[in-house]
Scaffold this active site. Structure first.
Site: not given
Length: 417
Positions: A341-343, A380
């Site tokens: 994930l872009c976290e 996402n």
């Protein structure tokens, strides 16, 4: 306590040949044994019943296993009620509906299914009456307020929780409900989460048993059951010992005989609504190492992410990791095990000591059988993974397929995908 997977590397390699990672894997044998131990621990109470918290693992195949072991369901939403109905629990004694900020349609369905409605607030009496009428059997949720502590590391703050009624409110609620024709009352409370202590349930039971005696003696109401709710936890970390459900059952029995029996209330049924205790140890998230990164830290990237298991990202929860086939190798590498994930909080483990991980290694994340798949989401554009059941005979079957992109696009209107 040493944490060992309930599958061997050889078993898992065969499973992975059939079902690609990542997936949630459940152990039927372990699930059944835990249910049987729970019922044995409370066999002294003739009316004992476990109402499994559906929110923990809302999977029909799992619910049906628990139904076969005598369990009911605890529901908190319309769809959980519908699932319980479709799994055969709507027999008038097998569904507990514990909800808050509840839409009218959910009370209506709960009453139609014969569920025991557990009111969270005194204002819900009129709301329920207007929606579908007051049933003859009902439960109220109690919040004693203040702080709850066992003198150990187990402490919670009921006074800061949104759930339940104060003591004056529950007395007033019982008075009003009695006037509305209620014949049988229940009491429910939840004071602490994931307690790894044999003292929690007996301490909670004593609080509720004393309250029950007061309510009966002051209002002349019939208390039919007391629901100890959930809160009995599991040791996520290997340095803790698991709860002893037989010691817990014995502790509740002693409180029952000291408080309820002398008050002429030896017929009160005991209910529980365990989720984590029943299922968490019997589930693994199985993933594969697909990337490694060497920057300021050492990273192992796996083919799952927080969409498959939210707890570590959400509140830093610990899930033990076994690198399959390397159980006896030294844990001499320090890794962050991360997802896609872009976290930056999408990390299953931070600074975790593990054996050297090679690309293609299978990793098992322990204790994901409750609040694992259930908390999945689609950020996402990530898709929920499959659920696989390891059956008692050692065979496996898919009990929920993995989501597909078509599932993800299915609710979109106005565009042709």
């Amino acid at each position: 306590m040493e944490k060992k997977p309930f599958v061997t590397k050889e078993q898992l390699e065969k499973i992975v040949e059939k079902y690609p990672t990542p997936f949630h894997l459940y152990d039927e044998k372990g699930i059944r044994q835990t249910a049987r131990d729970l019922y044995k621990a409370f066999s002294w109470n003739e009316g004992f019943k476990e109402y499994f918290a559906v929110k923990a693992t809302p999977t029909p195949a799992i619910l049906k296993i628990l139904k076969e072991e005598g369990c009911g369901t605890d529901c908190s939403s319309l769809t959980e009620l519908m699932m319980s109905d479709r799994c055969g629990f709507a027999d008038g004694n097998s569904i507990m509906f514990s909800s808050n900020e509840t839409p009218a349609e959910e009370f209506i369905l709960a009453k139609k299914l014969g569920a025991i409605i557990n009111l969270d607030d005194i204002t819900h009496i009129d709301f329920l009456k207007d929606a579908c009428g007051i049933p003859e059997r009902i439960c109220c949720r109690y919040n004693p307020g203040g702080y709850f502590s066992l003198g150990t590391d187990i402490m919670d703050n009921p006074g800061d929780a949104k759930y339940g009624m104060t003591k004056p409110q529950i007395f007033e609620a019982f008075k009003r409900l009695k006037r509305e024709g209620v014949k049988e009352f229940g009491i429910h409370s939840f004071l602490a989460s994931n307690t790894v202590s044999n003292e929690y349930y007996p301490a909670l039971a004593a609080i509720l048993f004393n309250l029950a005696v007061e309510l009966k003696e002051n209002l002349g109401v019939h208390i039919g059951f007391i629901n100890l709710s959930g809160g009995v936890g599991i040791p996520y970390t290997p340095d803790k010992e698991p709860n002893d459900i037989f010691a817990i059952g014995e502790g509740v029995r002693k409180a029952y005989e000291e408080i309820l029996v002398p008050a002429g209330m030896g017929d009160v049924k005991i209910f529980t609504e365990l989720g984590r205790f029943m299922l968490a140890p019997h589930g693994h998230l199985v993933v594969k190492a697909i990337h490694e990164k060497h920057t300021y830290k050492e990273y192992i990237g796996v083919d799952a992410c927080a969409a498959n298991l939210m707890r570590p990202a959400m509140y830093g929860a610990y899930h033990h990791i076994t690198v399959m086939g390397k159980e006896n190798e030294p844990c001499d590498h320090t890794y962050d095990v991360v997802g896609s994930l872009c976290e930056n909080n999408d990390k299953f483990a931070i600074d975790r000591k593990l054996p050297k991980i090679d690309m293609g290694d299978l990793l098992v994340l322990h204790d994901t059988g409750a609040h694992g798949f259930a908390m999945g989401y689609n950020y996402n554009g990530r898709l929920k993974s499959a659920e696989i059941l390891l059956q008692e005979d050692g065979s496996t079957r898919m009990i929920r397929r993995a989501e597909t992109p078509e599932d993800y696009f299915a609710t979109i209107e106005g565009f042709d995908f």
